[in-house]
Design an enzyme around this catalytic site. Structure first.
Site, short mmCIF file in Angstrom:
data_model
loop_
_atom_site.label_atom_id
_atom_site.label_comp_id
_atom_site.label_asym_id
_atom_site.label_seq_id
_atom_site.Cartn_x
_atom_site.Cartn_y
_atom_site.Cartn_z
N ASP A 25 0.91 -1.17 -0.04
CA ASP A 25 -0.03 0.04 -0.05
C ASP A 25 0.88 1.31 -0.23
O ASP A 25 0.96 1.99 1.03
CB ASP A 25 -0.84 -0.19 1.18
CG ASP A 25 -2.10 -1.07 1.23
OD1 ASP A 25 -2.20 -1.31 0.04
OD2 ASP A 25 -2.40 -1.66 2.18
N LYS B 72 0.80 -8.44 -1.59
CA LYS B 72 -0.38 -8.23 -2.17
C LYS B 72 -0.55 -6.62 -2.99
O LYS B 72 0.15 -5.69 -2.46
CB LYS B 72 -1.39 -7.81 -1.00
CG LYS B 72 -2.81 -7.59 -1.33
CD LYS B 72 -3.83 -7.77 -0.28
CE LYS B 72 -4.27 -6.56 0.64
NZ LYS B 72 -4.99 -5.31 -0.16
N ASP C 224 -5.08 -7.76 -5.44
CA ASP C 224 -6.51 -7.59 -4.57
C ASP C 224 -7.38 -6.56 -5.59
O ASP C 224 -7.39 -5.37 -4.92
CB ASP C 224 -6.31 -6.96 -3.22
CG ASP C 224 -7.25 -7.25 -2.40
OD1 ASP C 224 -8.27 -7.38 -2.67
OD2 ASP C 224 -7.19 -6.42 -1.39
N LEU D 157 -13.32 -7.09 -7.46
CA LEU D 157 -14.42 -6.81 -8.48
C LEU D 157 -15.42 -6.92 -8.16
O LEU D 157 -15.91 -7.69 -7.05
CB LEU D 157 -14.09 -7.90 -9.72
CG LEU D 157 -12.45 -8.04 -10.30
CD1 LEU D 157 -12.52 -8.90 -11.29
CD2 LEU D 157 -12.18 -6.75 -11.11
N ASP E 177 -19.09 -6.41 -10.48
CA ASP E 177 -19.97 -5.70 -11.56
C ASP E 177 -20.51 -6.68 -12.27
O ASP E 177 -20.74 -7.83 -11.48
CB ASP E 177 -18.54 -5.08 -12.45
CG ASP E 177 -19.11 -4.36 -13.46
OD1 ASP E 177 -20.00 -4.01 -14.03
OD2 ASP E 177 -18.28 -2.97 -13.73
N ILE E 178 -21.22 -6.55 -13.42
CA ILE E 178 -22.16 -7.68 -13.88
C ILE E 178 -21.30 -8.72 -14.23
O ILE E 178 -20.21 -8.51 -14.54
CB ILE E 178 -22.96 -6.95 -14.94
CG1 ILE E 178 -21.92 -6.48 -16.15
CG2 ILE E 178 -23.76 -5.73 -14.89
CD1 ILE E 178 -22.78 -6.19 -17.58
N PRO E 179 -21.87 -9.93 -14.21
CA PRO E 179 -21.16 -11.29 -14.53
C PRO E 179 -20.37 -11.16 -15.72
O PRO E 179 -19.09 -11.48 -15.81
CB PRO E 179 -22.15 -12.29 -14.52
CG PRO E 179 -23.31 -11.62 -13.86
CD PRO E 179 -23.33 -10.26 -14.10
N THR F 69 -18.87 -8.50 -17.23
CA THR F 69 -17.74 -7.67 -17.11
C THR F 69 -16.76 -8.31 -16.23
O THR F 69 -15.45 -8.24 -16.39
CB THR F 69 -18.15 -6.35 -16.57
OG1 THR F 69 -19.15 -5.90 -17.47
CG2 THR F 69 -17.08 -5.24 -16.61
N ARG G 287 -3.87 -7.20 14.06
CA ARG G 287 -2.61 -6.08 15.02
C ARG G 287 -1.90 -6.95 15.65
O ARG G 287 -2.61 -7.89 16.62
CB ARG G 287 -3.65 -5.25 15.80
CG ARG G 287 -4.31 -4.34 14.58
CD ARG G 287 -3.21 -3.44 14.06
NE ARG G 287 -3.70 -2.57 13.02
CZ ARG G 287 -3.97 -2.57 11.63
NH1 ARG G 287 -3.51 -3.68 11.11
NH2 ARG G 287 -4.24 -1.83 10.85
N GLN H 43 -9.69 -0.08 10.72
CA GLN H 43 -10.15 -1.51 11.17
C GLN H 43 -10.90 -1.49 12.25
O GLN H 43 -10.75 -0.93 13.13
CB GLN H 43 -9.03 -2.44 11.40
CG GLN H 43 -7.73 -2.49 9.86
CD GLN H 43 -8.54 -3.25 8.72
OE1 GLN H 43 -9.76 -3.39 8.48
NE2 GLN H 43 -7.76 -3.46 7.95
N ARG I 101 -0.27 -2.07 7.81
CA ARG I 101 0.48 -1.00 8.51
C ARG I 101 1.40 -1.55 9.82
O ARG I 101 2.26 -0.65 10.06
CB ARG I 101 -0.57 0.12 8.93
CG ARG I 101 -1.10 1.00 7.87
CD ARG I 101 -2.29 1.45 8.11
NE ARG I 101 -3.38 0.72 7.98
CZ ARG I 101 -4.82 1.11 7.85
NH1 ARG I 101 -5.13 2.26 8.07
NH2 ARG I 101 -5.78 0.07 7.82
O1 C5P Z 1 -2.90 -4.05 8.22
P1 C5P Z 1 -3.48 -3.04 7.50
O2 C5P Z 1 -4.64 -2.53 8.12
O3 C5P Z 1 -2.70 -2.09 7.15
O4 C5P Z 1 -4.09 -3.69 6.11
C1 C5P Z 1 -4.48 -2.79 5.02
C2 C5P Z 1 -4.96 -3.75 4.08
O5 C5P Z 1 -5.78 -4.79 4.15
C3 C5P Z 1 -5.26 -3.06 2.83
O6 C5P Z 1 -4.40 -3.62 1.54
C4 C5P Z 1 -6.51 -3.66 2.42
O7 C5P Z 1 -7.00 -3.54 1.09
C5 C5P Z 1 -6.67 -4.78 3.01
N1 C5P Z 1 -7.98 -5.41 3.58
C6 C5P Z 1 -8.61 -6.51 2.84
N2 C5P Z 1 -9.56 -6.81 3.15
C7 C5P Z 1 -10.29 -6.41 4.21
C8 C5P Z 1 -9.78 -5.08 4.87
C9 C5P Z 1 -8.47 -4.95 4.42
O8 C5P Z 1 -7.82 -6.91 1.91
N3 C5P Z 1 -11.39 -6.67 4.51
#
Ligand code: C5P
Length: 239
Positions: free
Chosen positions: A13, A35, A63, A66, A68-70, A72, A184, A195, A216
């Site tokens: 991220d 990811k 990640d 997605l 959308d409609i099937p 797509t 965490r 979160q 994070r």
């Molecule tokens: O550990 P942290 O909170 O920083 O994680 C954030 C990451 O977790 C983001 O990349 C977010 O897209 C992903 N995430 C996820 N599914 C969720 C919540 C967060 O993939 N339900």
């Protein structure tokens, strides 16, 4: 054999290819998967995937979330399937048809995971979004319903919080992959950020999770590599 570090998925991220590259170099060998999310993929596309593959052997989780409609979703999956990645995501959403289209489009070349309920969403949010009170007051009920849709559609697994992992594994079996974000670590001060339904790495693994998305707590640590090693050690205590 799967080792403690293989459970860790580190989300890249960050906003530049340079930063992403630094994290891949720093954490390859200390996490199992990187990811790639919308931020990076929208800017750089498959170049990011090639960069990760050129720097090590960690697997890739694209990640895309997605929704959308099937037709797509089917066509988008066709493009994703050729990228040489391990997993991608589709929202479980309202219709099983979209999930079936995602699986058909993947041609068995990439694992399709259904996103059940985001870990940033609370009961209050669900009620405000118009969900019936029995679902809004019990997020796990909604997660289970969406996981069943994903399983019936042929998805490899789902993304859900550490609280629902046990129920999902019990109902759908060990082979149904569960990825858990909202992690965490128990050491240090716990910063939830955005979160809402968080768990520790050890608790999520004990509940049966196959992979943990940990962003994070690693990215923002003074020493990200050390943070990843410490988390792997915590995971090892419960393997
Ligand atoms: O550990 P942290 O909170 O920083 O994680 C954030 C990451 O977790 C983001 O990349 C977010 O897209 C992903 N995430 C996820 N599914 C969720 C919540 C967060 O993939 N339900």
């Amino acid at each position: 054999m799967k080792t403690a570090k293989d459970y860790i998925i580190f989300p890249l991220d960050v906003s530049s290819l340079k930063e992403a590259k630094q994290f891949v170099k720093l954490l390859s060998g200390h996490v199992g998967m990187f990811k790639v999310g919308l931020e990076l993929f929208i800017k750089f596309g498959p170049e990011v995937i090639n960069m990760i593959n050129s720097l090590g052997s960690a697997r890739i989780f694209l990640d895309m979330k997605l929704h959308d409609i099937p037709e797509t979703v089917f066509r988008a999956m066709g493009s994703i399937a050729n990228l040489g990645i391990a997993f991608t995501t589709v929202h479980c959403g309202e219709s099983k048809e979209m999930l079936k289209a995602a699986v058909a489009g993947s041609k068995g070349q990439v694992g399709v995971l259904g996103v059940t309920v985001l870990t940033s969403v609370s009961d209050k949010d669900l009620l405000a979004a118009g969900l019936r009170p029995e679902f809004a007051s019990d997020v796990s009920m909604l997660v289970m319903q969406r996981a069943a849709a994903a399983r019936d559609a042929g998805c490899s697994g789902v993304v859900c919080s550490g609280f629902e992992v046990g129920m999902i594994k019990k109902k759908f079996g060990r082979e149904f992959t569960v990825v858990t974000p909202g992690i965490r670590p128990s050491a240090g001060s716990v910063k939830k950020d955005d979160q809402k339904r968080i768990t520790t790495p050890a608790r999520a693994i004990q509940n049966g999770s196959d992979y943990l998305v940990i962003g994070r707590p690693i990215r923002d640590a003074g020493n990200p590599q050390e943070a990843a090693i410490r988390i792997a050690k915590e995971i090892e205590t419960v393997l």
